[in-house]
Scaffold this active site. Sequence first.
Site, mmCIF file in Angstrom:
data_model
loop_
_atom_site.group_PDB
_atom_site.id
_atom_site.type_symbol
_atom_site.label_atom_id
_atom_site.label_comp_id
_atom_site.label_asym_id
_atom_site.label_seq_id
_atom_site.Cartn_x
_atom_site.Cartn_y
_atom_site.Cartn_z
ATOM 1 N N ASP A 62 0.802 -1.221 0.000
ATOM 2 C CA ASP A 62 0.000 0.000 0.000
ATOM 3 C C ASP A 62 0.834 1.270 0.000
ATOM 4 O O ASP A 62 0.361 2.328 0.434
ATOM 5 C CB ASP A 62 -0.970 -0.027 1.180
ATOM 6 C CG ASP A 62 -2.171 -0.931 0.868
ATOM 7 O OD1 ASP A 62 -2.581 -0.984 -0.307
ATOM 8 O OD2 ASP A 62 -2.681 -1.587 1.788
ATOM 9 N N ASP A 97 -7.748 -4.335 -3.795
ATOM 10 C CA ASP A 97 -7.352 -3.060 -3.185
ATOM 11 C C ASP A 97 -6.103 -2.485 -3.862
ATOM 12 O O ASP A 97 -5.901 -1.283 -3.937
ATOM 13 C CB ASP A 97 -7.046 -3.228 -1.689
ATOM 14 C CG ASP A 97 -7.914 -4.236 -0.979
ATOM 15 O OD1 ASP A 97 -8.403 -5.175 -1.619
ATOM 16 O OD2 ASP A 97 -8.092 -4.107 0.237
HETATM 17 N N1 GLY Z 1 -7.411 -2.016 1.777
HETATM 18 C C1 GLY Z 1 -8.012 -2.622 2.893
HETATM 19 C C2 GLY Z 1 -9.434 -2.274 3.063
HETATM 20 O O1 GLY Z 1 -10.032 -1.612 2.233
HETATM 21 O O2 GLY Z 1 -9.978 -2.669 4.084
#
Ligand code: GLY
Length: 383
Positions: free
Chosen positions: A90, A151
Amino acid sequence: MTSLLEDALNGSIEIIRHNLGALEEFPESFQDGAWKPIEKERAAGHWVDGFWTGLLWLAYAHTGDQALRAGAERWTKRLAHLKTNRGTHDLGFIFTLSHVLAGRLTGESDWYENAIQAAYTLIERYNPRGEYLQAWDDDGIRKWAGRTNIDLMMNLALLYWASEITGDAALADIATRHARTSRLALLRGDGSTAHVADFNPATGLLLRREQYQGYSHDSCWSRGQAWALYGFATCYRHTGNPSFLAAAQTLADYTIRHLPPDLVPFWDYQSPHIPDTYRDSSAAAVTVCGLVELSAVDAENAARWIDPAKRILHSLCENYLIRDAKGPSSLLRDGARSVPANLMEHGLIYGDYYFLEALTAFTRPEIYQRAFAPGGRQAPQRE
Ligand code: GLY
């Protein structure tokens, strides 16, 4: 008379000031009257940290307030050390909404160095056999070299940005290959998404797709759907690849078709417990921003995407916004971090961030333009 959105914007900035005065740790969820940090025992726990800096930078851009700017700078610098952190997929969320936003809003390009380094760290997670970026790391119980998730689509913007700024086409190429793999592995024919996909990391063969934060392997986790919508629209903006536009359109159509009467999604579009289950206001906020992005890159159909975006945002303001907070607070209530993990019915820093991004798009197009698309995508018509 100030509009609903202007009032929401002004109230939100006041809450951000309260939070700036009170916070010591990067916040994740607001429950029982206080912000709680996310667990940091895993490097991946940092994934939420850029949302707080994003809120501060946007609040500064709206007000010109030097105290907000000083806060934004201070908290952004606290993230610089993550630029070489190989333990999270991320880095795109983290650095786009801290260092990249800082450079765009202040005009000081020194902020970019750390974000470029973060992009190069992120591509170390690329598996060329499966053409995907790895989502999770081995946790001592299971090996996760073969896992990717939906994600991750939101992290590709950092790679495209860094590619444009450095001239290194390899960064954009990895982003595009990952998006292509995600489209094939995680999007279903009806326009819904699975959350995660597992590959054989040695051969690149797709093994299965599953849910992790959704209701079941065949259901559709609403925040994941929103990440996909926003992510594919962004990929289309950077590549002009028509399959990415078609993906974003299909994802948007599915989303719009499955919204409940008040337009704020339940946590999973296919939960059999609807309407007696939990909302996710963060999914609504990300969906608005994804639809705004899609309307900008799909000019021919812009009204088809902007109209629902505006209606969802109005519903958030009318039904989910916390008003008149006299101290630290989230902006929105009723976020669902993860219903399977029993974490719901609280404020979420990412719901707040995308809510403010959406308010910015509709109320201050010039700030939106500077923050998200210098020379690029258009903001919707001001209210
Ligand atoms: N990227 C993790 C979530 O959206 O919970």
